[in-house]
Design a protein around this motif. Sequence first.
Motif, PDB file in Angstrom:
ATOM      1  N   THR A 183       1.451  -1.385  -0.019  1.00 56.01           N
ATOM      2  CA  THR A 183       0.520  -0.406   0.177  1.00 56.01           C
ATOM      3  C   THR A 183       1.072   0.984  -0.167  1.00 56.01           C
ATOM      4  O   THR A 183       1.958   1.221   0.405  1.00 56.01           O
ATOM      5  CB  THR A 183      -0.770   0.255   1.860  1.00 56.01           C
ATOM      6  OG1 THR A 183      -0.289   0.141   2.679  1.00 56.01           O
ATOM      7  CG2 THR A 183      -1.409  -1.116   1.268  1.00 56.01           C
ATOM      8  N   ASP A 184       0.424   2.681   0.562  1.00 53.67           N
ATOM      9  CA  ASP A 184       0.855   3.395  -0.038  1.00 53.67           C
ATOM     10  C   ASP A 184       1.441   3.649   1.538  1.00 53.67           C
ATOM     11  O   ASP A 184       2.236   4.991   1.330  1.00 53.67           O
ATOM     12  CB  ASP A 184       0.344   4.528  -0.469  1.00 53.67           C
ATOM     13  CG  ASP A 184      -0.852   5.091   0.388  1.00 53.67           C
ATOM     14  OD1 ASP A 184      -1.154   3.552   1.252  1.00 53.67           O
ATOM     15  OD2 ASP A 184      -1.411   6.515   0.281  1.00 53.67           O
ATOM     16  N   ARG A 185       1.527   3.340   2.337  1.00 51.38           N
ATOM     17  CA  ARG A 185       2.237   2.719   3.593  1.00 51.38           C
ATOM     18  C   ARG A 185       2.898   1.969   3.851  1.00 51.38           C
ATOM     19  O   ARG A 185       2.211   0.849   3.703  1.00 51.38           O
ATOM     20  CB  ARG A 185       0.797   3.120   4.875  1.00 51.38           C
ATOM     21  CG  ARG A 185      -0.063   4.320   4.483  1.00 51.38           C
ATOM     22  CD  ARG A 185      -0.769   4.488   6.086  1.00 51.38           C
ATOM     23  NE  ARG A 185      -0.743   4.944   6.763  1.00 51.38           N
ATOM     24  CZ  ARG A 185       0.061   6.427   6.947  1.00 51.38           C
ATOM     25  NH1 ARG A 185       0.059   7.309   5.999  1.00 51.38           N
ATOM     26  NH2 ARG A 185       0.608   7.066   8.685  1.00 51.38           N
ATOM     27  N   TYR A 186       3.973   2.244   5.084  1.00 46.05           N
ATOM     28  CA  TYR A 186       4.930   1.055   5.532  1.00 46.05           C
ATOM     29  C   TYR A 186       5.169   1.098   6.383  1.00 46.05           C
ATOM     30  O   TYR A 186       4.779   2.328   7.436  1.00 46.05           O
ATOM     31  CB  TYR A 186       5.627   1.205   4.265  1.00 46.05           C
ATOM     32  CG  TYR A 186       7.171   1.892   5.444  1.00 46.05           C
ATOM     33  CD1 TYR A 186       8.298   2.838   6.448  1.00 46.05           C
ATOM     34  CD2 TYR A 186       6.721   3.615   4.667  1.00 46.05           C
ATOM     35  CE1 TYR A 186       8.681   3.135   6.708  1.00 46.05           C
ATOM     36  CE2 TYR A 186       7.509   4.315   4.767  1.00 46.05           C
ATOM     37  CZ  TYR A 186       8.574   4.114   6.546  1.00 46.05           C
ATOM     38  OH  TYR A 186       9.137   5.144   7.053  1.00 46.05           O
ATOM     39  N   VAL A 187       5.261  -0.241   6.983  1.00 47.59           N
ATOM     40  CA  VAL A 187       5.992  -0.871   8.677  1.00 47.59           C
ATOM     41  C   VAL A 187       7.211  -1.566   8.240  1.00 47.59           C
ATOM     42  O   VAL A 187       7.217  -2.206   7.572  1.00 47.59           O
ATOM     43  CB  VAL A 187       4.692  -1.671   9.239  1.00 47.59           C
ATOM     44  CG1 VAL A 187       4.651  -1.954  10.657  1.00 47.59           C
ATOM     45  CG2 VAL A 187       2.987  -0.608   9.195  1.00 47.59           C
ATOM     46  N   GLY A 211       1.841   2.606  10.318  1.00 46.44           N
ATOM     47  CA  GLY A 211       2.568   2.761   9.050  1.00 46.44           C
ATOM     48  C   GLY A 211       3.077   4.612   9.117  1.00 46.44           C
ATOM     49  O   GLY A 211       2.803   5.143  10.238  1.00 46.44           O
ATOM     50  N   ALA A 212       3.787   4.392   7.787  1.00 48.02           N
ATOM     51  CA  ALA A 212       4.226   5.924   7.615  1.00 48.02           C
ATOM     52  C   ALA A 212       3.827   6.256   5.754  1.00 48.02           C
ATOM     53  O   ALA A 212       4.390   4.785   5.197  1.00 48.02           O
ATOM     54  CB  ALA A 212       5.565   6.162   8.420  1.00 48.02           C
ATOM     55  N   PRO A 213       3.443   6.992   5.560  1.00 50.78           N
ATOM     56  CA  PRO A 213       3.317   7.016   4.218  1.00 50.78           C
ATOM     57  C   PRO A 213       5.126   6.479   3.421  1.00 50.78           C
ATOM     58  O   PRO A 213       6.260   7.516   4.063  1.00 50.78           O
ATOM     59  CB  PRO A 213       3.593   8.811   3.633  1.00 50.78           C
ATOM     60  CG  PRO A 213       3.715   9.339   5.502  1.00 50.78           C
ATOM     61  CD  PRO A 213       3.133   8.158   6.106  1.00 50.78           C
ATOM     62  N   ARG A 214       4.626   5.855   2.269  1.00 51.40           N
ATOM     63  CA  ARG A 214       5.214   5.362   1.201  1.00 51.40           C
ATOM     64  C   ARG A 214       6.601   6.869   0.929  1.00 51.40           C
ATOM     65  O   ARG A 214       5.541   8.154   0.457  1.00 51.40           O
ATOM     66  CB  ARG A 214       5.513   4.821   0.249  1.00 51.40           C
ATOM     67  CG  ARG A 214       5.572   2.726   1.029  1.00 51.40           C
ATOM     68  CD  ARG A 214       4.780   2.353  -0.269  1.00 51.40           C
ATOM     69  NE  ARG A 214       5.288   0.536   0.685  1.00 51.40           N
ATOM     70  CZ  ARG A 214       6.229   0.835   0.530  1.00 51.40           C
ATOM     71  NH1 ARG A 214       6.956   0.181   0.764  1.00 51.40           N
ATOM     72  NH2 ARG A 214       5.860  -1.379   0.605  1.00 51.40           N
TER      73      ARG A 214
END
Length: 165
Positions: A7-11, A40-43
């Motif tokens: 997704t547009d967020r990563y962990v 998560g944070a935005p990629r």
Amino acid sequence: MARNPITDRYVVSLGCRVSVEHGATVTKVNWSITHLPEGGAPRPTGGDREIGVICPRCGRSFAVRVETATKARVKRRVQRVLGWLLVLSLLATVPLLIQLGGQTVEEGDEQSVDNIGLLFGLAAAGAIVGPSLLFSAGIHDGVGKLRLLGADGRKSMWVRGHRLF
């Protein structure tokens, strides 16, 4: 379908080794896994980005490379396609190998020996590398290259006791 959708967020799933138990035939490693940042944070939108994380268990600082969502999806798709092509190549190489392996070869006929060797190599690649690529495509999420940050800010590849999950 992938096990972990990109997704547009990563962990970052950072594991810190808690203990190692040695048995007669098995070694068991116990990990404390932390998912950073929470929620998560935005990629990154363009290019790869290195982010800093701190292990909450031991306090060591690490750098982790995060890919864009598009790059991670493309890598996953390429690995999956190559894996399936190698696995499907077994449908051609194994029957040919069986057919050529059952033929009588004239003494000194090096071409037949070379053909069998080539087919055996291709079949081995299809049987070993193909499933490996399919497995790695399923777990690729665009977060990788864990590096330990030293006191002087330099990155070390040796991250003893830690790994990404």
